[in-house]
Design a protein around this motif. Sequence first.
Motif, PDB file in Angstrom:
ATOM      1  N   ASP A1065     -57.211  76.205  36.113  1.00  0.00           N
ATOM      2  CA  ASP A1065     -55.969  76.412  36.857  1.00  0.00           C
ATOM      3  C   ASP A1065     -56.088  77.747  37.601  1.00  0.00           C
ATOM      4  OD1 ASP A1065     -53.461  76.708  37.860  1.00  0.00           O
ATOM      5  OD2 ASP A1065     -52.400  76.395  35.966  1.00  0.00           O
ATOM      6  N   GLN A1153     -60.850  75.157  29.208  1.00  0.00           N
ATOM      7  CA  GLN A1153     -60.038  75.806  30.239  1.00  0.00           C
ATOM      8  C   GLN A1153     -60.888  76.564  31.257  1.00  0.00           C
ATOM      9  OE1 GLN A1153     -56.238  77.607  28.570  1.00  0.00           O
ATOM     10  NE2 GLN A1153     -57.416  77.322  26.687  1.00  0.00           N
ATOM     11  N   PRO A1211     -54.598  68.150  24.527  1.00  0.00           N
ATOM     12  CA  PRO A1211     -54.016  68.372  25.859  1.00  0.00           C
ATOM     13  C   PRO A1211     -55.030  68.959  26.844  1.00  0.00           C
ATOM     14  CG  PRO A1211     -52.578  69.257  24.139  1.00  0.00           C
ATOM     15  CD  PRO A1211     -53.863  68.914  23.488  1.00  0.00           C
ATOM     16  N   GLN A1212     -55.863  69.884  26.351  1.00  0.00           N
ATOM     17  CA  GLN A1212     -56.862  70.489  27.230  1.00  0.00           C
ATOM     18  C   GLN A1212     -57.934  69.492  27.642  1.00  0.00           C
ATOM     19  OE1 GLN A1212     -55.468  72.025  24.749  1.00  0.00           O
ATOM     20  NE2 GLN A1212     -54.626  73.895  25.661  1.00  0.00           N
ATOM     21  N   TYR A1214     -57.476  66.304  28.348  1.00  0.00           N
ATOM     22  CA  TYR A1214     -56.957  65.531  29.488  1.00  0.00           C
ATOM     23  C   TYR A1214     -56.939  66.390  30.756  1.00  0.00           C
ATOM     24  CZ  TYR A1214     -55.689  61.693  26.415  1.00  0.00           C
ATOM     25  OH  TYR A1214     -55.744  60.633  25.538  1.00  0.00           O
ATOM     26  N   SER A1215     -56.605  67.663  30.625  1.00  0.00           N
ATOM     27  CA  SER A1215     -56.619  68.555  31.798  1.00  0.00           C
ATOM     28  C   SER A1215     -58.044  68.705  32.327  1.00  0.00           C
ATOM     29  CB  SER A1215     -56.069  69.939  31.423  1.00  0.00           C
ATOM     30  OG  SER A1215     -54.763  69.838  30.925  1.00  0.00           O
ATOM     31  N   THR A1218     -59.179  65.643  34.247  1.00  0.00           N
ATOM     32  CA  THR A1218     -58.611  65.689  35.599  1.00  0.00           C
ATOM     33  C   THR A1218     -59.405  66.650  36.482  1.00  0.00           C
ATOM     34  OG1 THR A1218     -56.441  65.279  34.611  1.00  0.00           O
ATOM     35  CG2 THR A1218     -56.482  66.055  36.904  1.00  0.00           C
ATOM     36  N   TYR A1219     -59.765  67.793  35.920  1.00  0.00           N
ATOM     37  CA  TYR A1219     -60.540  68.789  36.670  1.00  0.00           C
ATOM     38  C   TYR A1219     -61.894  68.221  37.088  1.00  0.00           C
ATOM     39  CZ  TYR A1219     -63.776  72.743  37.151  1.00  0.00           C
ATOM     40  OH  TYR A1219     -64.757  73.597  37.588  1.00  0.00           O
ATOM     41  N   THR A1289     -51.866  60.887  27.897  1.00  0.00           N
ATOM     42  CA  THR A1289     -51.610  60.661  29.325  1.00  0.00           C
ATOM     43  C   THR A1289     -52.020  59.253  29.692  1.00  0.00           C
ATOM     44  OG1 THR A1289     -52.130  62.975  29.695  1.00  0.00           O
ATOM     45  CG2 THR A1289     -52.100  61.552  31.628  1.00  0.00           C
ATOM     46  N   ASN A1296     -50.128  63.027  40.485  1.00  0.00           N
ATOM     47  CA  ASN A1296     -50.419  64.457  40.408  1.00  0.00           C
ATOM     48  C   ASN A1296     -49.479  65.166  41.375  1.00  0.00           C
ATOM     49  OD1 ASN A1296     -51.521  67.056  40.592  1.00  0.00           O
ATOM     50  ND2 ASN A1296     -53.576  66.290  40.043  1.00  0.00           N
TER      51      ASN A1296
END
Length: 1331
Positions: A1065, A1153, A1211-1212, A1214-1215, A1218-1219, A1289, A1296
Amino acid sequence: MGGDAGTLLQLSEGDGARELQRYLASLSDDELKSMITNCALKGKDVGAVIKAIFKGSPAGISDGVKRRSLVYQHCIPLCESGDLQTEVASDIIGFLMLETHSLPGPSLAHLAAGYVEAIKAGEMCSGRSLELFPTILTALSAIEALAYGKGELSGGEYKKQIINSLCSSRWDPTCVIHLTTMFRDVPLSSEELQFVVEKVLRMFQKLDLQEIPPLVYQLLLLAAKGCKKIVLDGIIMYFKEQDDRHEDEQKNGENMDVEVQSVPQDQLRHVEGTVILHVVFAVQLDHELGRELLKTLKGSTGEPSKVLCPFGVALLLSVARIQRYEEQVFDFLKGAITKRFKDDQALQNSRFLQDLIPQSCSVGQMILDTVRNSVFGWDHVTKGLVELGFMLMDSFGPKAGAFGKALEGSTALAKTPNQLACRLGGQVLLDGFKMHEPIRGEILEQVLNRLITKTASPVTHFIELLSSMVVSAPMIILESSAKVTETFDHLSFLPLTTVLGLLKAVQPLLKVSISMKDSLILVLRKAMFSSQLEGRKSAVSGFLLLLKNFRVLGSLASSQASQAISSSQIHADVHSRYNSAANEAFCLEILSSLRRCLNQQADVRLLLYEGFRDVLRHNSQLASSIMQTLLSQLKRYYEPEQDLLPPLKLEPCISAQGDQIFLQEPMAHLLSCTVHCLLWLRNVQTGGPMAGSDDDEEEEEEGYQTELHAMLESVTRRLMKSELEDFELDKSAEFSLSSSVGVKNNIYAVLVMGVYEVLIEYNFVMANYSKNRFEEILELYRRHHKLSEILHEKAGKGRVPSNKTPRSLLSMAFLSTLLSALFRDNTQSRQDSLSVLRSCPDFLRYTVSVALQKVQQLEETGHTDGPEGQNAEKMFRHLCDITCVLMWRYTNIPSAVEDSSKKDSSHNVSLLCLEGLLRIFSTVIERYPHRLTSFLGAMDVSEDEEAQNGSDGNLTEKTAFYLRQFQRALFSQLSGGEDEFNCKEAQLLVSVLTLLSRQLDPASPQFEQMFNWTLKICRETSFEDVGFSKGLLSLLFSLHALHKSPVRLIWELCQDIHSLLGDIDQDVEVEKRSHFAFVSIKTAPPTTLLLLVQLGKVLDEVDWLLAKRKGQKAIDRPGSGGATQTAMQQDPVEKAVTVQLGTLLTALNELLQTALPPGTCCHTLLRELSRTYTILTTLLKYYIQLCASHPGQLPARLEKLVKLSGSHLTPQCYSFITYVQSGEQSGGGAEKKKKKKEDETITAVSAKVLRDTKAIPNLIFSIEQYEKFLIVLSKKTKVNLMQYMKLSTSRDFRINTATVEAALQEQQDSQSTPAQQPEESQEPKKKRRKH
């Protein structure tokens, strides 16, 4: 009383039942007992008397019942007393059994209680009356209700109480077998049967060893009713304990110098053998027992040590004789053995595992103990041992690599689990061969068959086995000499390596068996004319081996002449069997056969030249014939005219076949062989004339030696005058391998370079440190160097890749001498002449490079070219000498102070020395692991006090001394700054440190110092060199694994990488953290990959621990679970697994992350995430299984781990997915202004990621499986674990919002006027919260 009995019998035979009853009523109890006792003692009419009493005592009236009970109560102890004849007692029990069912319940209960009391009191030793007890219990179980205490019990329940009471009481050891036999006839429920079986197994410890086999036999018959697993486990565990106790007694006896044995070994082994036979017999009759045995085995895969004891292995091998179980048994043994070796390897490489799991005894030792125990008449085991040995050798022997090259070396240096299993198979067969005469023929035949049939795969392990068999029992092999001579017939069809190995293995036999030697010679003569090149090469190798080992009388005893394979049983000298003339004639006949090979292909001639040098050293009386042969061969290519240049003819050395050019004569090797033989003879003669030589022979020797020396002097002189143009090899010549002219020139160039090298060695030895001769050597080298440069230059330009640099013809001994002279010779008188050679940096580099090439060949093949190349002892000494020189040169003249214009490794002698040291350390560790201590002790790099201290002591101390030398060198590199930092040298130093640090004892203070030093260097070093950083981190991880678990280190590195590469992010600003200075923007991606590899190893350890724990729980499950709940909370293994996973989750949270570059890093991280979830799922399954068998409270630490996975991992994940996908889709679109080449590179990377897209679905599936088993565990424990997990998700359809907003903004921008207001200032970047 006799009359009374007669009266009774008369009344019984008549029809007056009332009269009979009145008569019996008139008798008192004592009179009735006396009547029965007298009749029983006399052995007359006792059956009829009892029958009459029963006839006159109807079961329907109370007096009759009372009288019947009296008869039972009197007859049972009477039969047990031992006063009666066996037949009489059997008759009495038989009559009683017939009438038992007519007794009422109370009487039966009273009788049963009497039996229990008698057994407790030890009054049932003979067991005669026990036959009646099953009938009583059977009748008792049929009774509907019986008074028990204040209430009532059914007959079945009462019977259960009786059995329970009986099994809870103390049994006299003498009645255990009788009781076990008795219970076979008692109808038992599964629970009652388990009581009985467990009681009998407990009694094993109290019985005399000789009573165990009959008890086992009865127990196996009893097991037909059930409890087969308990019976088999109990038998195996009992003998395992006996073996352990016996072994401990032996050790204690050795320590105390006294013999303490509770049970003689031979007695124990014979009992074990008998029990094994009983079990095998029972399995043949009851296949259900066999299936239960195999099921028990497969269930113990988590903890195979329970079955893998000498007795258990012997039992399995005996059961394997039954065809239906053979395959299953051997599959289990193979799997269990390799699993134990892998477990040992895992424990050896991890301090974390060592602290949790105790070291178990060696599986190899267990199998070999079985072989040794089988000497005590275990003929039923030997066949299985042979099959097991060959199965291990066939399954785990060395595999063929590219071009048939063996991937693994000698089994004596076994390291991997497969190599260890193969070596174990060989040891089993060798020990079996020594101990069991009946199987010797089969073992020898199978070994020889494999040598013949396995031509496509390496057979070195079978050759080593055959060699060991010959050494240990040569006379036994000679008894089967027909099988060996039959194998000789196949020599011409076998690979050369197999032929050489086979002939070296049987060589001691050839000295004592004339027929075997004659058979071999016939086969070799035929092979000499074989149409196959391999066959002719085999013939030459075989003849050369014979020449080396059949010495003519008068030959000098050489240190090399001692056989590599010798035997105390074959010490008879060959001269006692053959006279000198016959032996000499035999050798000369072989030599005449070998001379024919001088007209064959280059490969055959090469073998001959290599072999002549060794033959001369072993058989010096053949010197004249060998030297004359070499001289005549050399004259073919020598130009006798002294004024003509060049002095050697190259045209005859090649042959043409169509358009192809071949090497026909390896002239450089011919010259090398001649020079080495000549120099060896010169050394021998310097020490005095050869024994047994007469004046004529001496004159002849002086003649050919003088002629050869003159030829070599002439060749040297004329070669220095010859230019490359004289050989048609100047710079304008063609060297392309695609044309015949280029191939010819390449062959010429290699031959000429070889000749230069041979003459350099010859002239150095003959020079005696003459300055003029050294100048000639330097001139020869310059010409060699010039030709080498031309070859390299032309090879670089050609499209077709050229062959590797040809192997140098300099000998290892010469290289050792030359390096010592160049770098360490301080003799004053030699300095002037040596300065000639030392003044040429290229010559110094060339010398070290050739030494490096030789060491590399030794590491790869175990030998080198040239004289003494096959002699392992000589090679080891040369390695020690060369290492001393290289170590001194590197430590005294660092690369930084060398007068060199280039810092490239190829132009730096110190770097070449360091590379040589790395190669030598690697070679010694690989090829001479048992001599590492003496190797390090032989390296006297300096004379200071520290070196003196390091030269003595154990391996760790010696290794630590040399480690300090290289630590100083690396520290000076790192202290010099960026400009003076040599990345190549730093990488080599780290490699050396890695290699040597593995030899340290992890428990020693030296290891602790090495670990702390490495950690300090990693934290403080900031050079951005990828290779150096990877090597340093690998070293740190390897040390850390032996110090403690590296999970904390992984976490810190993940934080550093996150801090450097930034967050996925872009709006999040990552807190700056730096635990390790060597991690930078440049080194972060490769560091991440290494990190993930190490993370995978930690996951492997956790997975291994869980599997081990599940296996132990499965075995321990039958025990009581009283303290399980407490243990569930305090189990150290479960606690360690949870802590490891918790720390890994925190580390992965950092990596997930991190804005990792697309490609390998992302794909590897996704794969390791999938494995993490899989292992988390395995942990959940383990606790589900635990809850099913022992319901209890869930450990709080597991609940914390689940909570952590829900907040910090899923949760990370799934993030991050996406990344990764957004990176794939963009494909580098943001870099449109970059060059087209860069765009193509990014596209290629994206394409690779897309090919690897299976990683994402696999990860999603792993997460879903984890959540599924969380739900199952929640239901089992009534703890809602899903409260910590967020909803997954939906990845099929998602919006998005950031992408949508960006698209809308772009649309608005295109519709608005060009003059736009500047964008509002962005929100201040959030500080990322540190976890």
